[in-house]
Design an enzyme around this catalytic site. Sequence first.
Site, PDB file in Angstrom:
ATOM      1  N   ASP A  20      25.253  36.101  46.820  1.00 38.90           N
ATOM      2  CA  ASP A  20      26.370  37.035  46.993  1.00 38.90           C
ATOM      3  C   ASP A  20      26.000  38.194  47.908  1.00 38.90           C
ATOM      4  OD1 ASP A  20      29.080  37.543  46.386  1.00 38.90           O
ATOM      5  OD2 ASP A  20      28.535  39.085  44.938  1.00 38.90           O
ATOM      6  N   SER A  57      34.785  40.217  46.246  1.00 34.84           N
ATOM      7  CA  SER A  57      34.760  38.754  46.212  1.00 34.84           C
ATOM      8  C   SER A  57      35.912  38.248  45.343  1.00 34.84           C
ATOM      9  CB  SER A  57      33.429  38.256  45.641  1.00 34.84           C
ATOM     10  OG  SER A  57      32.346  38.732  46.408  1.00 34.84           O
ATOM     11  N   GLN A  94      32.668  31.301  50.229  1.00 30.65           N
ATOM     12  CA  GLN A  94      33.279  32.400  49.503  1.00 30.65           C
ATOM     13  C   GLN A  94      34.474  32.947  50.268  1.00 30.65           C
ATOM     14  OE1 GLN A  94      31.561  36.631  49.087  1.00 30.65           O
ATOM     15  NE2 GLN A  94      30.988  35.694  47.133  1.00 30.65           N
TER      16      GLN A  94
END
Length: 289
Positions: A204, A228, A278
């Site tokens: 991440d 996110s 993502q």
Amino acid sequence: MTQVLDELVALLSLETIEENLFRGVSQDLGFRQLFGGQVIGQSLSAASQTVEAERQVHSMHGYFLRPGDATLPVVYQVDRVRDGGSFSTRRVLAIQKGRPIFSCSASFQLPEEGFEHQIAMPEVPGPEGLLSEQELSRQNIYLLPEGVRERMDFDMPIEIRPVNPTDALKPEPCEPCKYLWFRADGTLPDNPALHKYLVGYATDFGLLTTSLLPHGASFWQRSMQIASLDHSLWFHRDVRADEWLLYAMDSPWAGNGRGFARGSIFNRAGQLVASVAQEGLIRHRADWA
């Protein structure tokens, strides 16, 4: 292991509350909300603890539902969806204050022989001689937000060395591609599942912000609302998180207040060990400026 890495391993290990129910402590990294990589890594840990060790996680698909609070623990509820002859499926719900903040499904598989191919590893400089993100940030530490400035004075459990660093405080538009080397800052036990939790945690870092590069925008700009929305992760082989890994990222699209980014993770031998994708919120908020 170093102390900070030992603390991260403990953070990802989780406390068993009841069957299929776990609790994890949180860490404050100076962001506006709980770091998404923490709930990714802890969710993988919770799911893995309900599957026999021979079955290793090969994929995870999750949604961030609400901002998490870095001052509070997170409870993880695991649903044992299926245990087949080769695959096991788990659903995980991460909960704070009685409400879900993250949900995901994870799939596990027994080792199996089959066809193999992969894309080539990009030709980029190795990590030797590159400055870490902390070293780069400390060069202009007085310009960073106060909460982040404090974090730069401490050692981090994951060392990140950008291959093509940009100035996060004065960004210039550039191609939506990013390369960085990362590894756990210390030697880890020979526990394959633990190495995957840590890689999941690290995926991440920097991924969504790749979609900001063509627009001359940065995570540290006060006018940017960045969060996110989802995260997908595939493991292609065993990986060691305490050895250098190359994270090659690109963003093929952004629009409608969202950015999409994907990543490929290679070990030093050039083997593709994981793939990531993502989508996230990248809103320019003039009212926040």
